[in-house]
Design an enzyme around this catalytic site. Sequence first.
Site, PDB file in Angstrom:
ATOM      1  N   GLU A  42       8.389  30.196  10.020  1.00  0.00           N
ATOM      2  CA  GLU A  42       7.445  29.378   9.260  1.00  0.00           C
ATOM      3  C   GLU A  42       6.880  28.389  10.271  1.00  0.00           C
ATOM      4  OE1 GLU A  42       8.803  27.173   5.693  1.00  0.00           O
ATOM      5  OE2 GLU A  42       7.485  25.575   6.411  1.00  0.00           O
ATOM      6  N   ARG A  46       1.603  21.057  11.055  1.00  0.00           N
ATOM      7  CA  ARG A  46       1.831  19.610  11.110  1.00  0.00           C
ATOM      8  C   ARG A  46       1.432  19.019  12.442  1.00  0.00           C
ATOM      9  NH1 ARG A  46       7.957  19.843   9.178  1.00  0.00           N
ATOM     10  NH2 ARG A  46       7.569  21.294   7.493  1.00  0.00           N
ATOM     11  N   THR A  70       3.521  24.317   5.485  1.00  0.00           N
ATOM     12  CA  THR A  70       2.789  23.075   5.199  1.00  0.00           C
ATOM     13  C   THR A  70       1.310  23.379   4.919  1.00  0.00           C
ATOM     14  OG1 THR A  70       4.282  22.121   6.892  1.00  0.00           O
ATOM     15  CG2 THR A  70       2.776  20.618   5.819  1.00  0.00           C
ATOM     16  N   LYS A 130       9.168  29.352  -2.774  1.00  0.00           N
ATOM     17  CA  LYS A 130       9.982  28.532  -1.878  1.00  0.00           C
ATOM     18  C   LYS A 130      10.681  27.483  -2.749  1.00  0.00           C
ATOM     19  CE  LYS A 130       9.389  25.248   1.977  1.00  0.00           C
ATOM     20  NZ  LYS A 130       8.654  24.950   3.224  1.00  0.00           N
TER      21      LYS A 130
END
Length: 216
Positions: A42, A46, A70, A130
């Site tokens: 993943e 960011r 994100t 998730k």
Amino acid sequence: MEERERSIITRNPIIAVVVIESIEDAVPTAQALIEGGIYCIELALRTPAALEAMRLIRKNVPEMIIGAGTVIKPDHIDQVIDSGAHFGVSPGMNRNVVERALEKRFPFAPGVATPSDIEVALEYNLRILKFFPAEPMGGLKYLVSAATPYLHLSLQFVPLGGINNNNASAYLSSRLIPAIGGSWISDKTLISGNQWATITSNAREASIIAENAIKE
Ligand code: 3PG
């Protein structure tokens, strides 16, 4: 996620969260993880380097399955598709992001933390979600309890948040959980310190835990 994405998750029980600050660390990080048996990341949006890191990994480490993390704005969906991501995840349940993902037929697992979040995901017929932040929310015990009313709908959860080698096995023993993820394998300091051998050994340790986990 569709059937082909369900199989990606089932074949990759450990997802390494990766945050790339320096673009030159992207490919060595992916290679170090693969060396230790982890084929799914993943890669979190960011840092300014995230999208370019995705492109480089896709091109140079084609066996790595790239999840974009994100993903919190609809435009992120377009950006990560362009950068070669295979699927996306988000920390929370944002209808605008989910709708863009569905429109683009991009495999996407939004983050859920409560039954209300789960029910929003069900409105979109999403079946792999998730679970975030897993440990602070109450861990496996909480998840099993929150998911009980929906068991007949074949939901599956990928927990992240506070997972490490000490609790990984317990999560993976649940039939609700095809995969887990977290930053403990390749955290930011290991990546920025170019600690590739440590990342490989962490990955190997996690892979062995996953291989040995027996579903209850
Ligand atoms: C995520 O992006 O899902 C989380 O940062 C992972 O949580 P962890 O750092 O506690 O593993």
